[in-house]
Enzyme design. Sequence first.
Site, PDB file in Angstrom:
ATOM      1  N   HIS A 261       0.874  -0.868  -0.127  1.00 28.70           N
ATOM      2  CA  HIS A 261      -0.251   0.061   0.213  1.00 28.70           C
ATOM      3  C   HIS A 261       0.299   1.361   0.087  1.00 28.70           C
ATOM      4  O   HIS A 261       2.017   1.394   0.488  1.00 28.70           O
ATOM      5  CB  HIS A 261      -0.619   0.344   1.276  1.00 28.70           C
ATOM      6  CG  HIS A 261      -2.012   0.901   1.044  1.00 28.70           C
ATOM      7  ND1 HIS A 261      -1.894   2.159   1.839  1.00 28.70           N
ATOM      8  CD2 HIS A 261      -3.275   1.141   0.858  1.00 28.70           C
ATOM      9  CE1 HIS A 261      -2.859   3.486   1.611  1.00 28.70           C
ATOM     10  NE2 HIS A 261      -3.519   2.416   0.795  1.00 28.70           N
ATOM     11  N   GLU A 316      -7.692  -3.958   0.047  1.00 30.20           N
ATOM     12  CA  GLU A 316      -8.628  -4.524  -1.488  1.00 30.20           C
ATOM     13  C   GLU A 316      -8.157  -6.583  -1.662  1.00 30.20           C
ATOM     14  O   GLU A 316      -9.556  -6.721  -2.257  1.00 30.20           O
ATOM     15  CB  GLU A 316      -7.520  -4.148  -2.749  1.00 30.20           C
ATOM     16  CG  GLU A 316      -7.295  -2.128  -2.637  1.00 30.20           C
ATOM     17  CD  GLU A 316      -8.527  -1.805  -2.781  1.00 30.20           C
ATOM     18  OE1 GLU A 316      -9.431  -2.080  -3.044  1.00 30.20           O
ATOM     19  OE2 GLU A 316      -8.203  -0.536  -2.798  1.00 30.20           O
TER      20      GLU A 316
END
Length: 377
Positions: A261, A316
């Site tokens: 991320h 995600e």
Amino acid sequence: MKAGRDWNHASKEASASGLDDVVAAETALSDVDGQAGRLIVAGHKVEELAETHDFEAAAAELWKAAGLDPAPEADEVRRLLGEARGGAYRLVPGLLAMGKGLNVIEGLRAGLALLPDEGDIPAHIRALGAAPVFIAALCRAGEGKESIAPDPKAGQAEDFLRILNGKTPTEGEVRALNAYLVTVADHGMNASTFAARVTASTRAGMISAVVAGLCALKGPLHGGAPGPVLDMLDAIGTRENIRPWLEREIGEGARLMGFGHRVYRVRDPRADVFNTALTYITNGNERIAFAREVEKHALAALKRAKPDRPLDTNMEYYTAILLEALGIPRAAFTAIFAMSRIAGWTAHVIEQERVGRLIRPQSCYVGRWPDGETEAA
């Protein structure tokens, strides 16, 4: 230097940085600490908020934190959202007629643009209530199915699953979707939130600011990551293929979707919320079990290949598994994210309008100067 300007080397470098580390606003809505793996939303750790609040209650917390006065309580939010869904449903025939050929996120953009700035229901609630109705109708139309009228007495998560899938969801499914919606409702000064605040600072109005936020989210560098996670799982296919597939992809320098991320340098706290939410709907779901096994092997493979680079599971990854298990088509994943994030965008609009200052940054000109003139002239 040109009159009124004081550009220096540092400012020129900053102008190309994507505004990284530039503070654009003071906010009481959320705080993202990527080093500690912590997300605070309206004064609550996101894990606790998802455990103790449904989506209506979380939206109420955000609007209250934004300084909305009077701020509605959760029960009032639930009632008004039910009314807003009913009003949005009356717009569905026109939306579907003009939205032929549009994908779900484009259709949602068109639907939100149909909403008036003024009405009996406040615009922030009208936008939040309209999104699930438009998304469900667009998804069903894409499958050749008729739209289903919303139930104004139901909660937002329950009603959305019913009008999308055509059946009453289980308690676990409603709880899982509520956890998702609460968790992604706000997340610092991301690109779409900044777009919404810039638009709000011009006094363009709530609906215009929400549409601006959605347009920024539509870009693949911001939204859209969960779908490719499912593509990756599809490509792996079987348990026997997990290790060789991962090793081949990592060896070729490919990116593993759902890991790493830009902000979080440790495990994304939202991933843990979604992992827990999956326990509400597992019921022997082989896809979920397979995804967890892929995650275990992927983390081990990434640690071996890149021991100096922290690459952990991001939200995600489990978003993809969770939304798929709830019967949501992957083409609608970004729109579902927006269905939640509208709560955050509208709270930021409220906060920005209270500040009342136009967001108007400077730029650093790097083009050519007219003949005979230089920057230093």
